[in-house]
Write a protein that holds these residues in place. Structure first.
Motif, short mmCIF file in Angstrom:
data_model
loop_
_atom_site.label_atom_id
_atom_site.label_comp_id
_atom_site.label_asym_id
_atom_site.label_seq_id
_atom_site.Cartn_x
_atom_site.Cartn_y
_atom_site.Cartn_z
N LEU A 232 77.23 31.50 52.42
CA LEU A 232 76.84 30.61 53.52
C LEU A 232 76.38 31.42 54.73
CD1 LEU A 232 76.66 27.74 54.72
CD2 LEU A 232 79.03 28.03 55.44
N ILE A 233 77.13 32.45 55.09
CA ILE A 233 76.77 33.30 56.22
C ILE A 233 75.45 34.03 55.95
CG2 ILE A 233 77.44 35.38 57.51
CD1 ILE A 233 80.33 34.35 57.36
N ASP A 234 75.25 34.46 54.71
CA ASP A 234 74.01 35.15 54.35
C ASP A 234 72.79 34.24 54.54
OD1 ASP A 234 75.35 37.44 53.66
OD2 ASP A 234 75.37 37.02 51.51
N ASN A 235 72.96 32.95 54.35
CA ASN A 235 71.84 32.02 54.42
C ASN A 235 71.52 31.52 55.83
OD1 ASN A 235 71.21 32.09 51.68
ND2 ASN A 235 72.78 30.58 51.21
N ILE A 236 72.35 31.83 56.81
CA ILE A 236 72.08 31.41 58.18
C ILE A 236 71.25 32.48 58.87
CG2 ILE A 236 73.09 30.72 60.38
CD1 ILE A 236 75.67 30.05 58.86
N PRO A 237 70.11 32.10 59.45
CA PRO A 237 69.28 33.08 60.15
C PRO A 237 69.99 33.66 61.39
CG PRO A 237 68.06 31.05 59.75
CD PRO A 237 69.49 30.78 59.40
N VAL A 238 69.80 34.94 61.62
CA VAL A 238 70.42 35.61 62.77
C VAL A 238 69.97 34.95 64.08
CG1 VAL A 238 70.59 37.78 64.05
CG2 VAL A 238 70.65 37.81 61.57
N VAL A 239 68.71 34.58 64.15
CA VAL A 239 68.18 33.97 65.38
C VAL A 239 68.92 32.68 65.70
CG1 VAL A 239 66.13 32.96 66.44
CG2 VAL A 239 65.92 35.03 65.08
N LEU A 240 69.19 31.88 64.68
CA LEU A 240 69.91 30.63 64.89
C LEU A 240 71.33 30.90 65.38
CD1 LEU A 240 70.09 27.54 64.67
CD2 LEU A 240 70.77 27.85 62.29
N LEU A 241 72.00 31.86 64.77
CA LEU A 241 73.35 32.21 65.20
C LEU A 241 73.37 32.74 66.64
CD1 LEU A 241 74.82 33.89 62.01
CD2 LEU A 241 75.42 31.67 62.98
N LEU A 242 72.36 33.52 66.98
CA LEU A 242 72.27 34.04 68.35
C LEU A 242 72.06 32.90 69.34
CD1 LEU A 242 72.24 36.54 70.14
CD2 LEU A 242 69.79 36.70 69.74
N LEU A 243 71.20 31.97 69.00
CA LEU A 243 70.94 30.82 69.86
C LEU A 243 72.21 29.98 70.06
CD1 LEU A 243 68.79 29.16 71.40
CD2 LEU A 243 68.42 27.92 69.27
N VAL A 244 72.94 29.73 68.98
CA VAL A 244 74.18 28.95 69.08
C VAL A 244 75.22 29.71 69.89
CG1 VAL A 244 76.10 27.98 67.75
CG2 VAL A 244 73.76 27.66 66.96
N ALA A 245 75.32 31.01 69.68
CA ALA A 245 76.30 31.81 70.43
C ALA A 245 75.98 31.81 71.92
CB ALA A 245 76.35 33.24 69.90
N LEU A 246 74.72 31.91 72.26
CA LEU A 246 74.34 31.95 73.68
C LEU A 246 74.46 30.58 74.35
CD1 LEU A 246 71.26 34.33 73.57
CD2 LEU A 246 73.54 34.81 74.49
N THR A 247 74.29 29.50 73.61
CA THR A 247 74.39 28.19 74.23
C THR A 247 75.83 27.65 74.14
OG1 THR A 247 73.61 27.17 72.17
CG2 THR A 247 71.98 27.57 73.89
N LEU A 248 76.28 27.33 72.94
CA LEU A 248 77.62 26.77 72.78
C LEU A 248 78.69 27.80 73.13
CD1 LEU A 248 79.45 24.49 71.83
CD2 LEU A 248 79.27 25.42 69.53
#
Length: 81
Positions: free
Chosen positions: A8-24
């Motif tokens: 599951l973690i492998d399939n999540i794009p880094v950019v999406l995770l970065l965006l979520v980390a910076l916002t939420l």
């Protein structure tokens, strides 16, 4: 179970995770990021209310998943070479 989580973690794009980390992960931004406030409370020993502990986990989760993803990417690149 662990392989499913890693997949599951492998399939999540880094950019999406970065965006979520910076916002939420940092919301609300004013007067200071919530995660920073909770980490300061943890360091001061005042993080005792269940809502504050939940809040810390809620805002830290995107950062933890992002860190896991980056470690996983680095590991996979290393074993490929």
């Amino acid at each position: 179970m662990m392989t499913k989580i890693l997949h599951l973690i492998d399939n999540i794009p880094v950019v999406l995770l970065l965006l979520v980390a910076l916002t939420l992960g940092l919301a609300p931004f004013v007067p200071e990021p919530h995660l920073w406030e909770k980490l300061k409370m943890l360091g001061a020993g005042t993080l005792s209310k269940p809502i504050d502990i939940f809040d810390l986990l809620f805002h830290a989760t995107p950062w933890i998943v992002l860190l896991l993803k980056l470690v996983r990417v680095a590991y996979l690149k290393r074993i490929d070479h």
